[in-house]
Design a protein around this motif. Sequence first.
Motif, short mmCIF file in Angstrom:
data_model
loop_
_atom_site.label_atom_id
_atom_site.label_comp_id
_atom_site.label_asym_id
_atom_site.label_seq_id
_atom_site.Cartn_x
_atom_site.Cartn_y
_atom_site.Cartn_z
N ILE A 22 -64.34 -57.91 15.61
CA ILE A 22 -63.99 -56.64 15.49
C ILE A 22 -63.39 -55.99 14.70
CG2 ILE A 22 -63.46 -54.69 17.00
CD1 ILE A 22 -64.81 -56.37 19.41
N ALA A 23 -62.07 -56.86 14.45
CA ALA A 23 -61.11 -56.53 13.54
C ALA A 23 -61.44 -56.61 12.03
CB ALA A 23 -59.65 -57.44 14.00
N GLU A 24 -61.92 -57.71 11.86
CA GLU A 24 -62.38 -58.22 10.40
C GLU A 24 -63.39 -57.13 9.83
OE1 GLU A 24 -62.61 -62.15 9.89
OE2 GLU A 24 -60.57 -62.60 10.40
N LYS A 25 -64.13 -56.40 10.99
CA LYS A 25 -65.30 -55.55 10.51
C LYS A 25 -64.62 -54.24 10.29
CE LYS A 25 -69.85 -57.07 11.26
NZ LYS A 25 -70.93 -56.79 11.81
N ASN A 26 -63.38 -54.21 10.80
CA ASN A 26 -62.57 -52.77 10.75
C ASN A 26 -63.32 -51.87 11.83
OD1 ASN A 26 -60.42 -51.69 9.49
ND2 ASN A 26 -61.48 -52.31 7.64
N ALA A 50 -53.01 -62.35 9.78
CA ALA A 50 -54.34 -62.59 8.75
C ALA A 50 -54.78 -61.21 8.18
CB ALA A 50 -55.39 -63.24 9.44
N ARG A 51 -54.12 -60.12 8.61
CA ARG A 51 -54.65 -58.64 8.52
C ARG A 51 -54.42 -58.40 6.89
NH1 ARG A 51 -52.43 -53.70 11.62
NH2 ARG A 51 -50.35 -54.51 10.82
N GLY A 52 -53.50 -58.85 5.97
CA GLY A 52 -53.67 -58.65 4.84
C GLY A 52 -54.59 -59.27 3.88
N ILE A 53 -54.71 -60.60 4.48
CA ILE A 53 -55.60 -61.22 3.71
C ILE A 53 -57.19 -60.84 3.75
CG2 ILE A 53 -56.60 -63.98 3.55
CD1 ILE A 53 -53.94 -64.66 4.65
N GLU A 54 -57.37 -60.60 5.25
CA GLU A 54 -58.75 -60.04 5.44
C GLU A 54 -58.70 -58.47 5.28
OE1 GLU A 54 -61.16 -62.06 6.28
OE2 GLU A 54 -59.82 -63.91 6.61
N GLN A 55 -57.82 -58.08 4.71
CA GLN A 55 -58.08 -56.39 4.36
C GLN A 55 -58.41 -55.85 5.34
OE1 GLN A 55 -58.10 -55.83 0.54
NE2 GLN A 55 -56.37 -57.47 0.53
N HIS A 56 -57.68 -55.77 6.65
CA HIS A 56 -58.33 -54.57 7.51
C HIS A 56 -56.97 -54.09 8.09
CE1 HIS A 56 -57.15 -56.65 11.40
NE2 HIS A 56 -57.58 -57.83 10.63
N ASP A 57 -57.34 -52.84 8.78
CA ASP A 57 -56.15 -52.17 9.12
C ASP A 57 -56.19 -52.08 10.82
OD1 ASP A 57 -53.72 -51.26 8.85
OD2 ASP A 57 -54.24 -49.19 8.25
N CYS A 58 -56.60 -52.84 11.51
CA CYS A 58 -57.00 -52.91 12.94
C CYS A 58 -55.64 -53.37 13.49
CB CYS A 58 -58.20 -53.38 13.43
SG CYS A 58 -59.56 -52.48 12.79
N ALA A 231 -70.26 -64.23 20.27
CA ALA A 231 -69.39 -63.35 19.78
C ALA A 231 -69.88 -62.30 18.87
CB ALA A 231 -68.10 -64.00 19.28
N SER A 232 -70.89 -62.81 17.99
CA SER A 232 -71.43 -62.05 16.99
C SER A 232 -72.54 -61.22 17.61
CB SER A 232 -72.33 -62.78 15.95
OG SER A 232 -71.61 -63.85 15.21
N ALA A 233 -73.14 -61.60 18.74
CA ALA A 233 -74.12 -60.82 19.58
C ALA A 233 -73.45 -59.63 20.19
CB ALA A 233 -74.80 -61.74 20.47
N CYS A 235 -70.55 -58.11 19.56
CA CYS A 235 -70.15 -57.61 18.32
C CYS A 235 -71.25 -56.48 17.92
CB CYS A 235 -69.58 -58.53 17.22
SG CYS A 235 -68.47 -57.29 16.17
N LEU A 236 -72.38 -56.92 17.94
CA LEU A 236 -73.50 -55.97 17.44
C LEU A 236 -73.46 -54.91 18.45
CD1 LEU A 236 -76.99 -56.88 16.13
CD2 LEU A 236 -76.81 -55.60 17.98
N MET A 237 -73.45 -55.25 19.78
CA MET A 237 -73.53 -54.37 20.81
C MET A 237 -72.55 -53.33 20.76
SD MET A 237 -75.15 -56.61 24.00
CE MET A 237 -75.40 -55.39 25.07
N VAL A 238 -71.12 -53.96 20.57
CA VAL A 238 -70.00 -52.97 20.34
C VAL A 238 -70.09 -51.93 19.36
CG1 VAL A 238 -67.61 -52.82 20.04
CG2 VAL A 238 -68.43 -54.66 21.63
N GLU A 239 -70.72 -52.52 18.08
CA GLU A 239 -70.89 -51.76 16.96
C GLU A 239 -71.75 -50.47 17.05
OE1 GLU A 239 -71.50 -53.85 13.50
OE2 GLU A 239 -71.12 -52.02 12.24
N SER A 240 -72.93 -51.05 17.98
CA SER A 240 -73.93 -49.91 18.07
C SER A 240 -73.63 -48.71 18.98
CB SER A 240 -75.26 -50.50 18.54
OG SER A 240 -76.30 -49.39 18.58
#
Length: 315
Positions: A22-26, A50-58, A231-233, A235-240
């Motif tokens: 969730i965080a790395e997909k922002n 890991a935020r700076g490396i993965e470049q997200h701001d969550c 976790a991927s599955a 995450c897809l539901m959370v995103e939708s």
Amino acid sequence: CASTRVTIIGAGKVGSTLAQRIAEKNLADVVLLDIVAGMPQGIALDLTQARGIEQHDCQIIGTNDYADTANSDVMVITAGIPRKPGMTRDDLMRTNAQIVVEAVQRSIAHSPNAILIIVTNPLDVMTYLAWQASGIPSNRVMGMAGVLDSARFQSFIAMELGVAITDITTTVLGGHGDLMVPLPRYSTVSGVPITEIMEPETIDRLIKRTRNGGAEIVELMRTGSAYFAPASATCLMVESILYNQSRVVPTCAYLQGEYGLNDIYVGVPSRLGCAGVESIVELNLTEAELSALHISAESVRQNVHQAKEMLAAVA
Ligand code: APR
């Protein structure tokens, strides 16, 4: 990220991997809660570093206190215990039922408008109990299983045919267990049903492997169960839901007459958006497919009944 918040109850393998996704997909800020002191805080700090490396701001917060989960938009329940040697299926159901019911009640008390996604097994039973414990409308409570089961079927078809996985869509109905109902007629390669391009024996083999998907991994890992694909599955539901995408995916949803089933949570294709389960898609099933769905649903119904009796006995 600032305006949306997802809480994950249970910072174990599935919960922590989901937090990372969730965080790395922002997608949203994440609160990770667990009963174990220090553990979710440590994971949150690790992910934050890991935020700076993965470049997200969550923001990722770890906590043992439900007050820190307040005003979440989506809450995912992964809390539970895995089956240990010597433990019966009933022991597992009783313990996880108590954990899930308490987690849902405490979650909703702090986030009355949240949408709940249940991940703890036995999935369909836990989702029903969660809905009852939550006191919220059924469209805001759902379970994650079908996205995972259909992703497993999809990957086995891709491996068998040697075609791009992105060209394959699959549909799996029913409960998350041995009686799940993968639907070859509604599983396609670039729109062509697999029934037209694969031998029935091959399809049967892949269906068996799908039904056994979780157990195959447990057997290999020995001391744990699947968590990347679950976790991927999720995450897809959370995103939708968060982005009101209206993805149509197999979801453990509450049925009120659809498919001839009533007052039960079981896997069916559902449109997921900001209201949760926005509608249920009714496929035109053959008699055999419908009967397989009813058999699976009946087994879920019996287990729900049993779980309710167990909860009443310990109350
Ligand atoms: N409140 C909060 N967290 C709890 C509670 C509770 N009452 N009870 C247990 N937990 C936590 C555990 O401390 C653990 O960190 O739930 C977490 C579960 O994580 P894992 O044991 O690593 O299990 P995981 O592989 O993540 O699976 C979680 O998802 O796919 C299903 O069958 C699987 O039910 C299981 C769930």
